[in-house]
Design a protein around this motif. Structure first.
Motif, PDB file in Angstrom:
ATOM      1  N   GLU A  40       0.808  -1.229   0.000  1.00  0.00           N
ATOM      2  CA  GLU A  40       0.000   0.000   0.000  1.00  0.00           C
ATOM      3  C   GLU A  40       0.837   1.272   0.000  1.00  0.00           C
ATOM      4  O   GLU A  40       0.481   2.254  -0.636  1.00  0.00           O
ATOM      5  CB  GLU A  40      -0.955   0.024   1.209  1.00  0.00           C
ATOM      6  CG  GLU A  40      -2.165  -0.873   1.056  1.00  0.00           C
ATOM      7  CD  GLU A  40      -3.112  -0.404  -0.049  1.00  0.00           C
ATOM      8  OE1 GLU A  40      -2.963   0.726  -0.571  1.00  0.00           O
ATOM      9  OE2 GLU A  40      -3.997  -1.207  -0.410  1.00  0.00           O
ATOM     10  N   GLU A  44       0.535   4.390  -2.599  1.00  0.00           N
ATOM     11  CA  GLU A  44       0.291   5.785  -2.205  1.00  0.00           C
ATOM     12  C   GLU A  44       1.330   6.712  -2.847  1.00  0.00           C
ATOM     13  O   GLU A  44       0.986   7.769  -3.386  1.00  0.00           O
ATOM     14  CB  GLU A  44       0.348   5.881  -0.675  1.00  0.00           C
ATOM     15  CG  GLU A  44       0.012   7.256  -0.152  1.00  0.00           C
ATOM     16  CD  GLU A  44       0.202   7.370   1.359  1.00  0.00           C
ATOM     17  OE1 GLU A  44       0.359   6.327   2.042  1.00  0.00           O
ATOM     18  OE2 GLU A  44       0.227   8.521   1.834  1.00  0.00           O
ATOM     19  N   ALA A  47       0.622   7.009  -6.606  1.00  0.00           N
ATOM     20  CA  ALA A  47      -0.642   7.729  -6.844  1.00  0.00           C
ATOM     21  C   ALA A  47      -0.460   9.226  -6.595  1.00  0.00           C
ATOM     22  O   ALA A  47      -1.057  10.053  -7.302  1.00  0.00           O
ATOM     23  CB  ALA A  47      -1.749   7.162  -5.958  1.00  0.00           C
ATOM     24  N   ALA A  50       0.603  11.003  -9.839  1.00  0.00           N
ATOM     25  CA  ALA A  50      -0.174  10.631 -11.035  1.00  0.00           C
ATOM     26  C   ALA A  50      -0.367  11.766 -12.036  1.00  0.00           C
ATOM     27  O   ALA A  50      -0.832  11.523 -13.151  1.00  0.00           O
ATOM     28  CB  ALA A  50      -1.539  10.064 -10.624  1.00  0.00           C
ATOM     29  N   LYS A  85      -0.768  -4.617  -8.727  1.00  0.00           N
ATOM     30  CA  LYS A  85      -2.137  -4.168  -9.048  1.00  0.00           C
ATOM     31  C   LYS A  85      -2.583  -3.056  -8.097  1.00  0.00           C
ATOM     32  O   LYS A  85      -3.335  -2.163  -8.501  1.00  0.00           O
ATOM     33  CB  LYS A  85      -3.123  -5.350  -8.971  1.00  0.00           C
ATOM     34  CG  LYS A  85      -3.034  -6.289 -10.170  1.00  0.00           C
ATOM     35  CD  LYS A  85      -4.076  -7.391 -10.060  1.00  0.00           C
ATOM     36  CE  LYS A  85      -3.909  -8.413 -11.172  1.00  0.00           C
ATOM     37  NZ  LYS A  85      -4.734  -9.629 -10.936  1.00  0.00           N
ATOM     38  N   THR A  88      -0.991   0.040  -9.805  1.00  0.00           N
ATOM     39  CA  THR A  88      -1.593   0.476 -11.088  1.00  0.00           C
ATOM     40  C   THR A  88      -3.021   0.972 -10.865  1.00  0.00           C
ATOM     41  O   THR A  88      -3.419   1.986 -11.444  1.00  0.00           O
ATOM     42  CB  THR A  88      -1.556  -0.647 -12.150  1.00  0.00           C
ATOM     43  OG1 THR A  88      -2.245  -1.798 -11.654  1.00  0.00           O
ATOM     44  CG2 THR A  88      -0.124  -1.029 -12.494  1.00  0.00           C
ATOM     45  N   ASN A  89      -3.769   0.293  -9.979  1.00  0.00           N
ATOM     46  CA  ASN A  89      -5.139   0.765  -9.699  1.00  0.00           C
ATOM     47  C   ASN A  89      -5.125   2.144  -9.064  1.00  0.00           C
ATOM     48  O   ASN A  89      -5.923   3.008  -9.428  1.00  0.00           O
ATOM     49  CB  ASN A  89      -5.871  -0.217  -8.768  1.00  0.00           C
ATOM     50  CG  ASN A  89      -6.301  -1.479  -9.505  1.00  0.00           C
ATOM     51  OD1 ASN A  89      -6.487  -1.448 -10.720  1.00  0.00           O
ATOM     52  ND2 ASN A  89      -6.441  -2.574  -8.785  1.00  0.00           N
ATOM     53  N   ALA A  90      -4.210   2.351  -8.128  1.00  0.00           N
ATOM     54  CA  ALA A  90      -4.156   3.646  -7.420  1.00  0.00           C
ATOM     55  C   ALA A  90      -3.782   4.764  -8.396  1.00  0.00           C
ATOM     56  O   ALA A  90      -4.359   5.859  -8.351  1.00  0.00           O
ATOM     57  CB  ALA A  90      -3.166   3.572  -6.264  1.00  0.00           C
ATOM     58  N   HIS A  92      -4.221   4.750 -11.707  1.00  0.00           N
ATOM     59  CA  HIS A  92      -5.325   4.944 -12.659  1.00  0.00           C
ATOM     60  C   HIS A  92      -6.505   5.676 -12.012  1.00  0.00           C
ATOM     61  O   HIS A  92      -7.149   6.511 -12.650  1.00  0.00           O
ATOM     62  CB  HIS A  92      -5.760   3.602 -13.250  1.00  0.00           C
ATOM     63  CG  HIS A  92      -4.716   3.010 -14.154  1.00  0.00           C
ATOM     64  ND1 HIS A  92      -4.553   1.661 -14.344  1.00  0.00           N
ATOM     65  CD2 HIS A  92      -3.750   3.613 -14.903  1.00  0.00           C
ATOM     66  CE1 HIS A  92      -3.546   1.452 -15.188  1.00  0.00           C
ATOM     67  NE2 HIS A  92      -3.052   2.627 -15.531  1.00  0.00           N
ATOM     68  N   GLU A  93      -6.774   5.372 -10.732  1.00  0.00           N
ATOM     69  CA  GLU A  93      -7.863   6.088 -10.033  1.00  0.00           C
ATOM     70  C   GLU A  93      -7.594   7.587  -9.980  1.00  0.00           C
ATOM     71  O   GLU A  93      -8.527   8.386  -9.978  1.00  0.00           O
ATOM     72  CB  GLU A  93      -8.019   5.555  -8.603  1.00  0.00           C
ATOM     73  CG  GLU A  93      -9.009   4.422  -8.503  1.00  0.00           C
ATOM     74  CD  GLU A  93      -8.901   3.682  -7.182  1.00  0.00           C
ATOM     75  OE1 GLU A  93      -8.568   4.319  -6.157  1.00  0.00           O
ATOM     76  OE2 GLU A  93      -9.130   2.458  -7.198  1.00  0.00           O
ATOM     77  N   GLN A  94      -6.322   7.952  -9.933  1.00  0.00           N
ATOM     78  CA  GLN A  94      -5.970   9.378  -9.910  1.00  0.00           C
ATOM     79  C   GLN A  94      -5.813   9.941 -11.332  1.00  0.00           C
ATOM     80  O   GLN A  94      -5.334  11.067 -11.509  1.00  0.00           O
ATOM     81  CB  GLN A  94      -4.663   9.593  -9.133  1.00  0.00           C
ATOM     82  CG  GLN A  94      -4.763   9.276  -7.653  1.00  0.00           C
ATOM     83  CD  GLN A  94      -5.813  10.122  -6.952  1.00  0.00           C
ATOM     84  OE1 GLN A  94      -5.886  11.329  -7.150  1.00  0.00           O
ATOM     85  NE2 GLN A  94      -6.661   9.483  -6.152  1.00  0.00           N
ATOM     86  N   GLY A  95      -6.133   9.145 -12.354  1.00  0.00           N
ATOM     87  CA  GLY A  95      -6.091   9.631 -13.735  1.00  0.00           C
ATOM     88  C   GLY A  95      -4.717   9.552 -14.378  1.00  0.00           C
ATOM     89  O   GLY A  95      -4.490  10.168 -15.424  1.00  0.00           O
TER      90      GLY A  95
END
Ligand code: 8OZ
Length: 366
Positions: A40, A44, A47, A50, A85, A88-90, A92-95
């Motif tokens: 995590e 952080e 992200a 990003a 993952k 990459t998810n974090a 992508h969530e921030q664009g």
């Protein structure tokens, strides 16, 4: 000249739209969790950054043998894929957009870091000067074991599998780390490659591994999602070559065949110049390479805008400034003061010097 192009001009890279040309350079931070699994805290950190046009991840070993430092992440186990993952998810969530950097250190390792305490692998049995980073501190480098010719396809396969794992982990692309004295760079230069088989001797032979790895990876990924990083002037990790202008000019030209996302050049540092190595001008590589060129090395707002306006490069990567300024694009856009990076927290540790650099206060709009 391209006076209308600057760091804030969007860039189309294959099907990825980069909102700016401010790229986060790959940065080793030695903060992976147990099993060299991203966690995590790493998610952080990435992200937070990003808003970069593109993030290039820290160097990530493709196999246990590819590791050369403590706490660097891998991309060879299913647990590592799951850990990535989170990252990459974090992002992508921030664009944002993020490539994984694929890494094999070759001789820049130590038996303490190798499976069964084996010798590190290299093109030739030549020890680097200096010391390896181990879990017990610095230890002198050992003489590595030269790879047998029949083992090299297995290394290429490790790169291909690492690239496939990066796809499964949700990355937007991969960068092949062929710079800074690690395995592929050790094959490229004649100071470290004294092989007599088809992977050594002539420049064509020394570039062969890079091209085979690129070929294998572009079988997994669209070539427009694959970048290559070279350091033609680099002396880090005891590197030298008898004719780097020719070696790297040939490599850059040979990479034209792949229609890649970009060629990324880590330019000469002050230390390289002090060590008296040959500086390979980026302008020579610009002539040889027909695709997107990314440059990295002590760029500032002014220097970055200038290199884009003159047309010498298309993208500019920032390393240390991205460590200390998670919101670097916004700060550069308004010419705001920059946080200074703290070198004592670059490698290893936790949140301090990693996720605790402040962003600019959001100004109230009333
Ligand atoms: C600094 C410390 C350890 C590794 C590189 C992956 O130079 C690195 C690295 C940098 O590419």
């Amino acid at each position: 000249m391209n006076e209308n192009i600057n760091l804030f001009t969007p860039y189309q890279m294959g099907n990825l739209e980069l909102p700016n040309r401010i790229i986060m350079a790959p940065l080793t931070r030695n903060r992976a969790g147990e099993g060299n699994i991203p966690h995590e805290l790493n998610a952080e950190y990435y992200a937070q950054r990003a808003t970069a046009g593109l993030i290039i991840s820290e160097a990530t070993q493709i196999s246990p043998q590819g590791q050369g430092y403590p706490y660097t992440p891998g991309i060879h186990s299913s647990e590592q894929i799951e850990g990535w993952k989170l990252v990459t998810n974090a992002v992508h969530e921030q664009g944002g957009r993020i490539f994984l950097q694929l890494w094999h250190v070759g001789r820049i390792s130590h038996p303490d870091l190798q499976p069964n305490g084996a010798l590190p692998l290299a093109p030739s049995a030549i020890a680097p000067k200096g010391e390896a980073s181990t879990y017990e501190g610095m230890k002198p480098f050992v003489t590595p074991r030269a790879l047998e010719t029949w083992e090299i396809p297995e290394i290429v396969e490790q790169y291909r599998q690492g690239a496939a794992n990066a796809l499964a982990a949700g990355f937007d692309g991969v960068e092949i780390h062929a710079a800074n004295g690690y395995l592929i760079d050790q094959f490229l230069r004649d100071g470290t490659n004294q092989r007599t088989d088809k992977y050594g001797g002539s420049i064509e032979n020394r570039v062969r591994l890079l091209l085979e790895v690129t070929q294998a990876i572009t079988g997994v990924w669209d070539s427009k999602q694959v970048g290559v990083r070279l350091s033609p002037s680099g002396t880090f990790n005891d590197m030298h070559d008898s004719n780097p202008v020719e070696t790297f000019g040939y490599a850059a030209q040979a990479l034209n065949q792949f229609d890649l996302a970009y060629l990324h050049i880590f330019e000469a540092t002050e230390a390289d110049i002090r060590h008296g190595g040959t500086v390979v001008p980026t302008s020579i590589l610009r002539q040889k390479y027909q695709g997107t060129l990314m440059v990295n090395g002590d760029y500032t707002l002014e220097k970055g805008n200038a290199v884009l306006a003159t047309g010498e490069a298309d993208l500019v990567a920032f390393g240390r400034l991205f460590i200390s300024n998670p919101d670097l694009p916004r700060r550069l856009a308004i010419n705001a003061p920059l946080n200074q990076p703290d070198p004592s927290t670059f490698y290893g540790g936790g949140e301090k010097g990693y996720t605790d650099y402040p962003t600019l206060e959001v100004q109230p709009t009333y």
